[in-house]
Each structure stands twice: as C-alpha cells, then as structure tokens.
Motif scaffolding. Structure first.
Motif, PDB file in Angstrom:
ATOM      1  N   MET A   1       0.792  -2.655   8.809  1.00  0.00           N
ATOM      2  CA  MET A   1       0.175  -1.353   8.637  1.00  0.00           C
ATOM      3  C   MET A   1       0.888  -0.291   9.476  1.00  0.00           C
ATOM      4  N   THR A   2       1.165  -0.625  10.720  1.00  0.00           N
ATOM      5  CA  THR A   2       1.797   0.337  11.616  1.00  0.00           C
ATOM      6  C   THR A   2       3.186   0.718  11.119  1.00  0.00           C
ATOM      7  N   LYS A   3       3.953  -0.275  10.693  1.00  0.00           N
ATOM      8  CA  LYS A   3       5.307  -0.029  10.194  1.00  0.00           C
ATOM      9  C   LYS A   3       5.271   0.861   8.952  1.00  0.00           C
ATOM     10  N   ALA A   4       4.371   0.544   8.039  1.00  0.00           N
ATOM     11  CA  ALA A   4       4.239   1.332   6.806  1.00  0.00           C
ATOM     12  C   ALA A   4       3.816   2.758   7.134  1.00  0.00           C
ATOM     13  N   ALA A   5       2.889   2.904   8.061  1.00  0.00           N
ATOM     14  CA  ALA A   5       2.412   4.227   8.440  1.00  0.00           C
ATOM     15  C   ALA A   5       3.560   5.073   9.003  1.00  0.00           C
ATOM     16  N   LYS A   6       4.391   4.458   9.845  1.00  0.00           N
ATOM     17  CA  LYS A   6       5.520   5.187  10.420  1.00  0.00           C
ATOM     18  C   LYS A   6       6.545   5.561   9.355  1.00  0.00           C
ATOM     19  N   GLU A   7       6.880   4.605   8.500  1.00  0.00           N
ATOM     20  CA  GLU A   7       7.909   4.861   7.485  1.00  0.00           C
ATOM     21  C   GLU A   7       7.483   5.935   6.484  1.00  0.00           C
ATOM     22  N   TRP A   8       6.224   5.964   6.136  1.00  0.00           N
ATOM     23  CA  TRP A   8       5.754   6.927   5.142  1.00  0.00           C
ATOM     24  C   TRP A   8       5.167   8.187   5.767  1.00  0.00           C
ATOM     25  N   GLY A   9       5.035   8.190   7.071  1.00  0.00           N
ATOM     26  CA  GLY A   9       4.531   9.379   7.748  1.00  0.00           C
ATOM     27  C   GLY A   9       3.058   9.643   7.476  1.00  0.00           C
ATOM     28  N   VAL A  10       2.305   8.574   7.328  1.00  0.00           N
ATOM     29  CA  VAL A  10       0.847   8.707   7.152  1.00  0.00           C
ATOM     30  C   VAL A  10       0.168   7.922   8.262  1.00  0.00           C
ATOM     31  N   SER A  11      -1.080   8.212   8.480  1.00  0.00           N
ATOM     32  CA  SER A  11      -1.792   7.496   9.542  1.00  0.00           C
ATOM     33  C   SER A  11      -2.244   6.126   9.036  1.00  0.00           C
ATOM     34  N   ARG A  12      -2.465   5.222   9.984  1.00  0.00           N
ATOM     35  CA  ARG A  12      -2.997   3.902   9.621  1.00  0.00           C
ATOM     36  C   ARG A  12      -4.378   4.054   8.992  1.00  0.00           C
ATOM     37  N   THR A  13      -5.137   5.024   9.483  1.00  0.00           N
ATOM     38  CA  THR A  13      -6.471   5.270   8.934  1.00  0.00           C
ATOM     39  C   THR A  13      -6.389   5.601   7.453  1.00  0.00           C
ATOM     40  N   THR A  14      -5.407   6.430   7.086  1.00  0.00           N
ATOM     41  CA  THR A  14      -5.237   6.801   5.680  1.00  0.00           C
ATOM     42  C   THR A  14      -4.935   5.564   4.835  1.00  0.00           C
ATOM     43  N   ILE A  15      -4.081   4.701   5.363  1.00  0.00           N
ATOM     44  CA  ILE A  15      -3.740   3.477   4.621  1.00  0.00           C
ATOM     45  C   ILE A  15      -4.986   2.611   4.451  1.00  0.00           C
ATOM     46  N   TYR A  16      -5.755   2.420   5.528  1.00  0.00           N
ATOM     47  CA  TYR A  16      -6.978   1.616   5.435  1.00  0.00           C
ATOM     48  C   TYR A  16      -7.969   2.230   4.445  1.00  0.00           C
ATOM     49  N   GLN A  17      -8.078   3.557   4.448  1.00  0.00           N
ATOM     50  CA  GLN A  17      -8.996   4.213   3.499  1.00  0.00           C
ATOM     51  C   GLN A  17      -8.556   3.961   2.064  1.00  0.00           C
ATOM     52  N   LYS A  18      -7.256   4.042   1.812  1.00  0.00           N
ATOM     53  CA  LYS A  18      -6.742   3.804   0.457  1.00  0.00           C
ATOM     54  C   LYS A  18      -7.009   2.361   0.030  1.00  0.00           C
ATOM     55  N   VAL A  19      -6.869   1.426   0.976  1.00  0.00           N
ATOM     56  CA  VAL A  19      -7.161   0.019   0.668  1.00  0.00           C
ATOM     57  C   VAL A  19      -8.647  -0.143   0.362  1.00  0.00           C
ATOM     58  N   ASN A  20      -9.509   0.433   1.221  1.00  0.00           N
ATOM     59  CA  ASN A  20     -10.964   0.322   1.026  1.00  0.00           C
ATOM     60  C   ASN A  20     -11.418   0.984  -0.275  1.00  0.00           C
ATOM     61  N   ASP A  21     -10.752   2.081  -0.654  1.00  0.00           N
ATOM     62  CA  ASP A  21     -11.109   2.777  -1.888  1.00  0.00           C
ATOM     63  C   ASP A  21     -10.537   2.095  -3.132  1.00  0.00           C
ATOM     64  N   GLY A  22      -9.712   1.075  -2.927  1.00  0.00           N
ATOM     65  CA  GLY A  22      -9.119   0.362  -4.057  1.00  0.00           C
ATOM     66  C   GLY A  22      -7.874   1.030  -4.619  1.00  0.00           C
ATOM     67  N   GLU A  23      -7.395   2.085  -3.962  1.00  0.00           N
ATOM     68  CA  GLU A  23      -6.192   2.775  -4.443  1.00  0.00           C
ATOM     69  C   GLU A  23      -4.918   2.046  -4.043  1.00  0.00           C
ATOM     70  N   LEU A  24      -4.998   1.262  -2.989  1.00  0.00           N
ATOM     71  CA  LEU A  24      -3.841   0.553  -2.452  1.00  0.00           C
ATOM     72  C   LEU A  24      -4.237  -0.900  -2.258  1.00  0.00           C
ATOM     73  N   SER A  25      -3.444  -1.809  -2.825  1.00  0.00           N
ATOM     74  CA  SER A  25      -3.802  -3.227  -2.696  1.00  0.00           C
ATOM     75  C   SER A  25      -2.898  -3.924  -1.691  1.00  0.00           C
ATOM     76  N   ARG A  26      -3.453  -5.023  -1.125  1.00  0.00           N
ATOM     77  CA  ARG A  26      -2.709  -5.807  -0.152  1.00  0.00           C
ATOM     78  C   ARG A  26      -2.458  -7.185  -0.720  1.00  0.00           C
ATOM     79  N   THR A  27      -1.472  -7.855  -0.163  1.00  0.00           N
ATOM     80  CA  THR A  27      -1.153  -9.212  -0.588  1.00  0.00           C
ATOM     81  C   THR A  27      -2.189 -10.173   0.017  1.00  0.00           C
ATOM     82  N   ALA A  28      -2.074 -11.437  -0.341  1.00  0.00           N
ATOM     83  CA  ALA A  28      -3.020 -12.446   0.147  1.00  0.00           C
ATOM     84  C   ALA A  28      -2.971 -12.577   1.671  1.00  0.00           C
TER      85      ALA A  28
END
Length: 103
Positions: A1-28
């Motif tokens: 999460m941290t690496k992705a947040a840095k590379e894309w310039g978004v916060s980890r919170t934003t990534i978690y929100q997208k995952v929780n909202d179903g907009e962004l999926s994670r692997t197993a």
C-alpha cells in the motif's frame, strides 16, 4: 500500500477507501496489482514526470530553430559591424585625401 501510494501520489487512506468501496481490488495475499492501480488512478507520478521530460526533449526542435535564428541574427550583426567599420575607414581615408589636397 505504501509503495503504491508513493508511486501514484495518493494517500494510503485513499487507496483503502477505494478498496472498501469496491473500486479497487486486491489479490488474495492482500496486495494491489499494478494493473488495478493503472485502471483506477492512471499512470504513476514517476511515469508522468518522465513523459514531461520526454515532451520537453521533443520540443527541442523549436528551441533549435530559435537558437539557429539567434545565430543567424548574430552573424548578420557581425557582418553589419564589419561593413560599418569599413565605411568608417573609407570616410577617414577620404578626409585624409581632402586634407592632402588642401595642403
């Protein structure tokens, strides 16, 4: 999460929100695939910076044209200065000739 947040310039919170909202999926194993980040957020910031650098380099022909134009102007100026010096010398020569005739 941290690496992705840095590379894309978004916060980890934003990534978690997208995952929780179903907009962004994670692997197993709870990681986020790069293709998912690309799909949701587009190109990473580092890639965008690289593209800007490439665009700057690609705009060099315009800069080269400007440099060439400036070089041409400088050559013309140097030529005009030489002509001016030559004409000044001719005027001085004519003045000396007139003085000689007067004497």
């Amino acid at each position: 999460m941290t690496k992705a947040a840095k590379e894309w310039g978004v916060s980890r919170t934003t990534i978690y929100q997208k995952v929780n909202d179903g907009e962004l999926s994670r692997t197993a194993d709870k990681k986020i695939d790069v293709s998912e980040m690309l799909r949701v957020f587009g190109e990473p910031i580092s890639k965008k910076r690289t593209e800007r650098s490439v665009n700057t380099v690609q705009s060099t022909p315009l800069n080269s044209q400007s440099v060439q134009y400036n070089t041409d102007i400088e050559h013309q100026l140097a030529l005009e200065k030489l002509k001016n010096e030559h004409l000044s010398q001719q005027v001085n020569d004519q003045k000396k000739l007139i003085e000689n005739y007067q004497q």
